[in-house]
Design a protein around this motif. Structure first.
Motif, mmCIF file in Angstrom:
data_model
loop_
_atom_site.group_PDB
_atom_site.id
_atom_site.type_symbol
_atom_site.label_atom_id
_atom_site.label_comp_id
_atom_site.label_asym_id
_atom_site.label_seq_id
_atom_site.Cartn_x
_atom_site.Cartn_y
_atom_site.Cartn_z
ATOM 1 N N TYR A 43 25.800 -16.907 78.587
ATOM 2 C CA TYR A 43 24.826 -16.405 77.613
ATOM 3 C C TYR A 43 24.503 -17.496 76.592
ATOM 4 N N PHE A 44 23.207 -17.719 76.371
ATOM 5 C CA PHE A 44 22.768 -18.830 75.527
ATOM 6 C C PHE A 44 21.578 -18.430 74.654
ATOM 7 N N GLN A 45 21.444 -19.190 73.551
ATOM 8 C CA GLN A 45 20.345 -18.990 72.618
ATOM 9 C C GLN A 45 20.070 -20.323 71.947
ATOM 10 N N GLY A 46 18.816 -20.637 71.699
ATOM 11 C CA GLY A 46 18.515 -21.880 71.000
ATOM 12 C C GLY A 46 17.113 -22.384 71.283
ATOM 13 N N TYR A 47 16.744 -23.454 70.567
ATOM 14 C CA TYR A 47 15.403 -24.019 70.696
ATOM 15 C C TYR A 47 15.128 -24.543 72.108
ATOM 16 N N TYR A 48 16.173 -24.886 72.835
ATOM 17 C CA TYR A 48 15.977 -25.368 74.207
ATOM 18 C C TYR A 48 15.238 -24.319 75.033
ATOM 19 N N PHE A 49 15.495 -23.056 74.735
ATOM 20 C CA PHE A 49 14.848 -21.962 75.458
ATOM 21 C C PHE A 49 13.609 -21.459 74.719
ATOM 22 N N ALA A 50 13.739 -21.181 73.433
ATOM 23 C CA ALA A 50 12.601 -20.678 72.653
ATOM 24 C C ALA A 50 12.960 -20.644 71.182
ATOM 25 N N ARG A 51 11.980 -20.931 70.351
ATOM 26 C CA ARG A 51 12.141 -20.793 68.906
ATOM 27 C C ARG A 51 11.876 -19.339 68.503
#
Length: 252
Positions: free
Chosen positions: A232-240
């Motif tokens: 599970y991931f979150q961050g600008y790499y995926f979307a702002r």
């Protein structure tokens, strides 16, 4: 803090108006992804000002006099906006434990809002940030236990940057542990960060807590952490974060 009865009687309609804060709040949403299934599993609701000002602008205006109302208003606004945007994933909402005088009572506006807007209560994650000073672990433990009994998911945000130690992790037993971006940044280059993450991951595996890495900004960070078994991931790499919008993610 002693909360007056007038505050304790507020409903979700009161919180939605925002009038007691003196300014309107809005919500931005950032996706949380499951890299294994290549899908979005949740959106985190992030408070913004009336013109889209960042969380810092908002929190400069929060004090002991309006902290409880602000916490309640954020919950209601997150649910109302997510429902309007037809969010069908989990919804992650930040809360201020120092604004919760009694978890069973303070949850009523959330339940009322979910009922009013038709949002599934079992899709709500309540996450506590390490930026909040929490002198009483027993109080937070009571909140987590109450929310879990009500069917909500719980999460510790920003792990590695504030109050939480491994003892807090084992005592609170959240459903999700969000690793702070300070632990994540360029982790593939730093053995010290790697060791801390591996320790947290091992404990979470033992107690059934899902690990979520936030603040991902590079493929190298993603590849290293995915190699440890984090999904599970979150961050600008995926979307702002996007103001009042549920943005998609390109996994290619």
């Amino acid at each position: 803090m002693d909360f007056p009865e007038s505050v304790k009687m507020q409903t979700c309609q009161d919180c939605l108006s925002g009038q007691d804060l003196g300014f309107e709040i809005r919500m931005a949403f950032q996706p949380i992804v499951d890299i294994e299934k290549q899908c979005i599993i949740a959106y985190e609701a992030l408070v913004r000002g009336p013109e889209g000002q960042g969380a810092g602008w908002v929190f400069e205006r929060i004090n002991d006099d309006n902290r409880y109302y602000f916490d309640q208003a954020c919950r209601v606004k997150a649910i109302e906006t997510a429902t309007r945007l037809r969010c069908d994933t989990l919804l992650s909402i930040n809360f201020l434990p120092n604004a919760v005088y009694n978890p069973e009572t303070c949850i009523q506006a959330t339940i009322e809002a979910a009922d009013l807007y038709g949002f599934d209560l079992t899709k709500i994650i309540f996450e506590v940030t390490e930026g909040e000073q929490i002198p009483d672990k027993a109080h937070l433990q009571n909140i987590f236990q109450t929310y879990s009994k009500r069917g909500f998911y719980t999460a510790i945000d920003d792990f590695g940057a504030g109050f939480a130690t491994m003892d807090w992790l084992t005592d609170l037993r959240p459903d999700f542990l969000k690793l702070d971006m300070a632990l994540i940044r360029n982790i593939e280059q730093h053995p010290g960060q790697q060791h801390e993450v591996q320790q947290a991951l091992a404990q979470c595996l033992l107690q059934g807590t899902h690990v979520l890495a936030e603040g991902i900004e590079s493929k190298a960070e993603l590849d290293y952490l995915a190699g440890l078994g984090i999904r599970y991931f979150q961050g600008y790499y995926f979307a702002r974060p996007a103001l009042e919008e549920l943005v998609g993610v390109n996994f290619n």
